[in-house]
Structure formats: structure tokens, C-alpha cells
Design an enzyme around this catalytic site. Structure first.
Site, PDB file in Angstrom:
ATOM      1  N   ALA A  45       5.671   0.542  -4.535  1.00  0.00           N
ATOM      2  CA  ALA A  45       7.030   1.076  -4.401  1.00  0.00           C
ATOM      3  C   ALA A  45       7.863   0.563  -3.233  1.00  0.00           C
ATOM      4  O   ALA A  45       9.088   0.683  -3.261  1.00  0.00           O
ATOM      5  CB  ALA A  45       6.978   2.593  -4.350  1.00  0.00           C
ATOM      6  N   GLU A  74       2.658   2.993  -1.884  1.00  0.00           N
ATOM      7  CA  GLU A  74       2.624   1.622  -1.375  1.00  0.00           C
ATOM      8  C   GLU A  74       1.304   1.413  -0.656  1.00  0.00           C
ATOM      9  O   GLU A  74       0.902   2.229   0.168  1.00  0.00           O
ATOM     10  CB  GLU A  74       3.812   1.373  -0.436  1.00  0.00           C
ATOM     11  N   ASP A  94       5.627  -2.311 -10.511  1.00  0.00           N
ATOM     12  CA  ASP A  94       6.541  -3.395 -10.123  1.00  0.00           C
ATOM     13  C   ASP A  94       5.671  -4.326  -9.278  1.00  0.00           C
ATOM     14  O   ASP A  94       5.631  -4.237  -8.057  1.00  0.00           O
ATOM     15  CB  ASP A  94       7.707  -2.800  -9.314  1.00  0.00           C
ATOM     16  N   CYS A 103       9.233 -10.050 -10.305  1.00  0.00           N
ATOM     17  CA  CYS A 103      10.432 -10.844  -9.988  1.00  0.00           C
ATOM     18  C   CYS A 103      10.044 -12.316 -10.055  1.00  0.00           C
ATOM     19  O   CYS A 103      10.376 -13.079  -9.146  1.00  0.00           O
ATOM     20  CB  CYS A 103      11.029 -10.434  -8.659  1.00  0.00           C
TER      21      CYS A 103
HETATM   22  N1  SAM Z   1       9.214  -1.681  -6.250  1.00  0.00           N
HETATM   23  C1  SAM Z   1       9.686  -2.152  -4.972  1.00  0.00           C
HETATM   24  C2  SAM Z   1      11.157  -1.947  -4.891  1.00  0.00           C
HETATM   25  O1  SAM Z   1      11.834  -1.853  -5.928  1.00  0.00           O
HETATM   26  O2  SAM Z   1      11.690  -1.806  -3.764  1.00  0.00           O
HETATM   27  C3  SAM Z   1       9.290  -3.604  -4.729  1.00  0.00           C
HETATM   28  C4  SAM Z   1       7.822  -3.814  -4.855  1.00  0.00           C
HETATM   29  S1  SAM Z   1       7.246  -5.427  -4.520  1.00  0.00           S
HETATM   30  C5  SAM Z   1       7.758  -6.319  -5.906  1.00  0.00           C
HETATM   31  C6  SAM Z   1       5.532  -5.263  -4.769  1.00  0.00           C
HETATM   32  C7  SAM Z   1       4.833  -4.326  -3.803  1.00  0.00           C
HETATM   33  O3  SAM Z   1       3.414  -4.341  -4.130  1.00  0.00           O
HETATM   34  C8  SAM Z   1       4.901  -4.739  -2.350  1.00  0.00           C
HETATM   35  O4  SAM Z   1       5.435  -3.678  -1.588  1.00  0.00           O
HETATM   36  C9  SAM Z   1       3.479  -5.035  -1.939  1.00  0.00           C
HETATM   37  O5  SAM Z   1       3.181  -4.636  -0.636  1.00  0.00           O
HETATM   38  C10 SAM Z   1       2.670  -4.239  -2.936  1.00  0.00           C
HETATM   39  N2  SAM Z   1       1.304  -4.743  -3.140  1.00  0.00           N
HETATM   40  C11 SAM Z   1       0.740  -5.849  -2.612  1.00  0.00           C
HETATM   41  N3  SAM Z   1      -0.543  -5.956  -3.011  1.00  0.00           N
HETATM   42  C12 SAM Z   1      -0.802  -4.906  -3.799  1.00  0.00           C
HETATM   43  C13 SAM Z   1      -1.955  -4.461  -4.500  1.00  0.00           C
HETATM   44  N4  SAM Z   1      -3.093  -5.132  -4.461  1.00  0.00           N
HETATM   45  N5  SAM Z   1      -1.846  -3.319  -5.200  1.00  0.00           N
HETATM   46  C14 SAM Z   1      -0.692  -2.628  -5.244  1.00  0.00           C
HETATM   47  N6  SAM Z   1       0.428  -3.015  -4.614  1.00  0.00           N
HETATM   48  C15 SAM Z   1       0.375  -4.131  -3.901  1.00  0.00           C
END
Ligand code: SAM
Length: 450
Positions: free
Chosen positions: A112, A135, A179, A232
């Protein structure tokens, strides 16, 4: 000119054919600026009214701006009046409104931070719903918490946990948004680091991680529940192929998102997905798909056996008038922090705390200090704060910025009073009259540094 990896250029040329020239041209043009209003806060006049260009077609609460302002120097931003979000991501609103039945839901936003999609979900939840905004990375979870507090809702729990921590919560969520962390090709024009980190090997690592994340939370999705998957990036291995993998691995079906926007590219694979390309729609690269789970067991909340039943804490008489009708809230005390959470979800939140790392819940309203209550910053930003019962000081732009930089500000105030600082009616935080000065209670870690 941005310098793109040759293998990326080759794949995009193959994928987009005639359109590829326009695509690469768009990657070399400026990113459009867009903001989404907080419907729970009464924002008037509109932020940057002189810069507003047009509405975002798939999210009427949002608009494009003619140029990118210095957001940090706008007090509205710090009061949670709007969220700065690139427009493609807002398509989540179209998808969510189609799948969210008008009954109370439990929604998990698994990846998130910094909170763009969580704030959008919060604004679209049916009444009586609960959002769990998670997160995994600790420093990012703090930013998420900050943005959630600014948004000012009372039905959000922020957690800082690995997705695997949710796997035991069988059937607990009606909708899960993943996401996913991805190779970020859609961010190339905004974020040079995404280009530097790009490699074929990293694409594979992202694909594997996305599958692992989905496997971890699949059991936590309710039967007939919806998984919204987004990235993205343009890499099909992280997009269409992940949707197809879900359909092949689990008992699930692909759901269409109905829309009327020619600027969105629907995928041709059996698993329906939706692409945003910057040469067709004003925004960054985005992919989204919706999957419905067909099997699984419905969630049952097992009552915790508690040896001693602590009665909920009493809310202090000086804070009570600032709150809305509290009959639907359960007060809680966590250390010295006093807060409220929505009563229909109190047991579930307690259960969640036994599974995941909860770092914020409901609305924190104050801190017990030497027998009196110091109002919490989150109370000032709570959209249901009864401002008419607070001692309030409306300030101009210069004073608002001084306040947000945690500098001293001055005005006449009643002796010993806590005063709510507002800018064009949007609450920014508290000061306290302390004899010959006003103490500025803006959170130090949030202060504006410019
Ligand atoms: N949904 C957010 C927004 O709209 O502001 C953006 C999310 S970003 C695309 C993906 C997120 O996944 C990042 O904050 C990252 O830290 C987290 N992430 C990284 N590795 C991960 C993992 N193994 N499992 C879950 N989340 C992870």
C-alpha cells in the site's frame, strides 16, 4: 532524451507496432500532473483552481493541472484535502465501484505505501467497511501511516507485515488489492532509477515475487472474493502472464472491467487486463486486472478466550465534544495513546493484531500526559472532528507554512487552550497557549523542510 534499455525498446516496438513511435515520444515528454480530492473534507476553494485543466475521465474527483505546482508549499496537502496521484492509477475507482457491493466489506490493500490507492479505496468503501492498508517495508509503512492519518478516516488499519502473515486469515477479505512491486517500466519517464535497475534478470525476479505474494494471500481471500491485481510495468510476464498463471493455479475466473474509454487498451489474452500507455492516455504506464475466487472457505471469527476482560477506557470530558456520536465506536488505550475504532470491526481488529503488525488503527485521539489529555495530531486531521467545538484559529498562507515548518507562530489565545490551526477551513494541527507563547505541536518528523 531518456536512454532506454535496448531489449525494452525491442519488446515495446514488437508489442505496439505502428504505435511504438508515439509511445517512445510520450516517454520523452513531461508527466502530466494530477490530484484527487478528498471527498470527506470540505475543500473550498479548490486547490490550484487557476491551474485546473480538466477532470480525469475515470475518476470525477480528480483533475489534471496545467503545470506541476510545488505541492509541499500548499497547506491543503498537509491537511489531507487532496492526494497527488498520477491519473492511470485512478482507474482503480472504476474497477472497485463495479465489484464492491453496497454492503460492509473488509478490504486488504497488501502493497500500500505510500498510500495512493489506499486513500482512493477509503473514499470509495461502502458504509460500514474496513480497510487494512499494509506495507512490508518499515520506513515505507511510516509514510503510509502519515498519509492515512492525513486522509482522516476512522475505518482504516495500517499494518507493517510480510504478505505471508495474512495467509492464516482464511477467507477474511472480500477484496484484496495487490498493487505489486514490479519492474516499473511505466515509471521510466518519472524515475530514472527504474531505468537503472531494469534488467531481464530483474524481470524474472519480479515475476517470481509476484507469484509468491499472490500464493501467500490467496487463502485470505473470501470465496467469491475479488483480487485486483495491478502493476506499473508493461512487461507481459508481470501482467497478462500473472493473471493467466492465477487462472491456471487456482479455482478462479477473470472479470471484465466495463469502461467506455478508448484511451485504455484491453488485453487480447483470455485473462482480461487493461493497459494504460502514455501515448494514449494522460498518465503513467499501468496494468490492471480483476480475478474472482471461486473456491475457499468463508471466514469465521473465533472469539478469543480472554482471562481478564478490561473495560474500554473512558474518553476524557474535554475531548468528547470534538468527536462525532461515539455510540458506534470502541475506545481503546494502547500504552498512553487513546483512540477509537469502529465497533463493528473491533473484534476483527483484535484478531488482526494477533496475526499482523498493526501500527495504526481507527483514529488516535490523544495522549494521556500527567493526568490530562494532549489531543493527537490525527484528531485534528480526522474528517469527523467537530471543529465548531474546538478553539480555532484560521491562519493565512504565510502563517500556515510557518506552522507546518514547526516554527513559532503568534496570535492572541485563551490561557492554556489547545487551539486548532485551520487554513481555508482545513485543519492542520494543534498549538497550545503556554503563558507568553504558543507551543507548536506539529509532528516533528512531518515538518515541511523547504
Ligand atoms: N499501492 C501503492 C500506492 O498506490 O501508493 C504503491 C505500491 S508500490 C507499486 C509496491 C509496494 O510493494 C511498495 O511499497 C513496496 O515496498 C512493496 N513491496 C516490496 N516488496 C514486497 C513484497 N515482497 N511483498 C509485498 N510488498 C512488497
Amino acid at each position: 532524451m531518456i536512454s532506454l534499455p535496448p531489449a525494452f525498446i525491442e519488446r515495446m516496438t514488437r508489442t505496439l507496432g505502428d504505435e511504438s513511435e508515439a509511445f517512445f515520444e510520450a516517454l520523452n515528454s513531461a508527466s502530466p500532473a494530477s490530484i484527487r480530492l478528498n471527498p470527506a473534507k470540505n475543500v473550498y476553494p479548490l486547490p490550484f483552481s487557476e491551474l485546473i485543466d480538466r477532470q480525469v475521465a475515470w475518476c470525477p474527483e480528480a483533475c489534471y493541472l496545467k503545470e506541476r505546482p510545488v505541492y509541499t508549499l500548499d497547506p491543503y496537502l498537509h491537511g489531507g484535502a487532496y492526494y497527488v496521484q498520477e491519473a492511470s492509477s485512478m482507474f482503480l475507482q472504476t474497477a472497485f465501484r463495479q465489484i464492491a457491493e453496497n454492503t460492509p466489506l473488509r478490504v486488504l490493500d497488501l502493497c500500500a505505501a505510500p498510500g495512493g490507492k489506499s486513500t482512493l479505496l477509503a473514499a470509495n468503501l461502502p458504509a460500514g467497511s474496513l480497510l487494512i492498508s499494509n506495507e512490508v517495508i518499515k520506513s515505507r509503512a511510516s509514510i503510509l501511516k502519515e498519509n492515512i492519518i492525513k486522509w482522516g478516516y476512522d475505518n482504516i488499519v495500517v499494518t507493517n507485515s510480510d504478505p505471508s502473515r495474512f495467509s492464516g486469515m482464511k477467507g477474511a477479505f472480500d477484496i484484496i488489492l495487490v498493487d505489486a512491486p514490479c519492474s516499473g517500466e511505466g515509471m521510466f519517464r518519472k524515475d530514472e532509477k527504474a531505468i537503472e535497475e531494469w534488467s531481464e534478470n530483474n524481470l524474472r525476479l519480479c515475476e517470481e515475487r509476484q507469484k509468491r505474494i499472490i500464493s501467500d494471500i490467496w487463502d485470505a481471500l473470501s470465496p467469491e472474493g475479488y483480487l485486483v491485481y495491478s502493476t506499473c510495468t508493461y512487461n507481459p510476464g508481470e501482467n497478462e502472464d500473472i493473471l493467466s498463471w492465477i487462472l491456471a493455479t487456482f479455482d478462479a475466473e477473470s472479470i471484465a472491467i466495463r469502461h467506455e474509454y478508448p484511451e485504455i487498451t484491453n488485453t487480447r489474452t483470455p485473462a482480461r487486463g487493461y493497459h494504460f500507455y502514455p501515448h494514449k492516455s494522460a498518465g503513467e504506464g499501468l496494468f490492471m486486472g480483476v480475478i474472482r475466487k471461486k473456491d475457499g472457505q468463508p471466514f469465521t471469527l473465533k472469539k478469543e478466550k480472554r482471562t481478564s476482560q478490561n473495560p474500554p477506557p473512558r474518553l476524557p470530558a474535554d475531548i468528547l465534544p470534538l468527536l462525532p456520536d461515539i455510540t458506534n465506536y470502541t475506545p481503546y488505550l494502547a500504552g498512553t495513546t487513546l483512540g477509537i475504532m469502529p465497533s463493528p470491526h473491533a473484534e476483527f481488529i483484535q484478531y488482526l493484531e494477533s496475526k499482523a503488525g498493526v501500527i495504526y488503527k481507527g483514529c488516535e485521539i490523544g495522549e494521556s500526559v500527567k493526568g490530562s489529555t494532549r489531543p493527537a495530531h490525527s484528531l485534528a486531521l480526522f474528517h469527523k472532528l467537530q471543529q465548531q467545538h474546538a478553539t480555532r484559529q484560521e491562519v493565512d498562507l504565510a502563517t500556515a507554512l510557518q506552522y507546518l515548518r514547526k516554527e513559532d507562530i503568534r496570535f492572541e489565545a485563551p490561557r492554556g487552550a489547545w487551539i486548532l490551526i485551520t487554513y481555508k477551513g482545513i485543519a492542520l494541527g494543534w498549538v497550545k497557549e503556554a503563558g507568553n507563547r504558543l507551543n507548536n505541536y506539529y509532528p516533528k518528523e512531518w515538518r515541511v523542510r523547504k
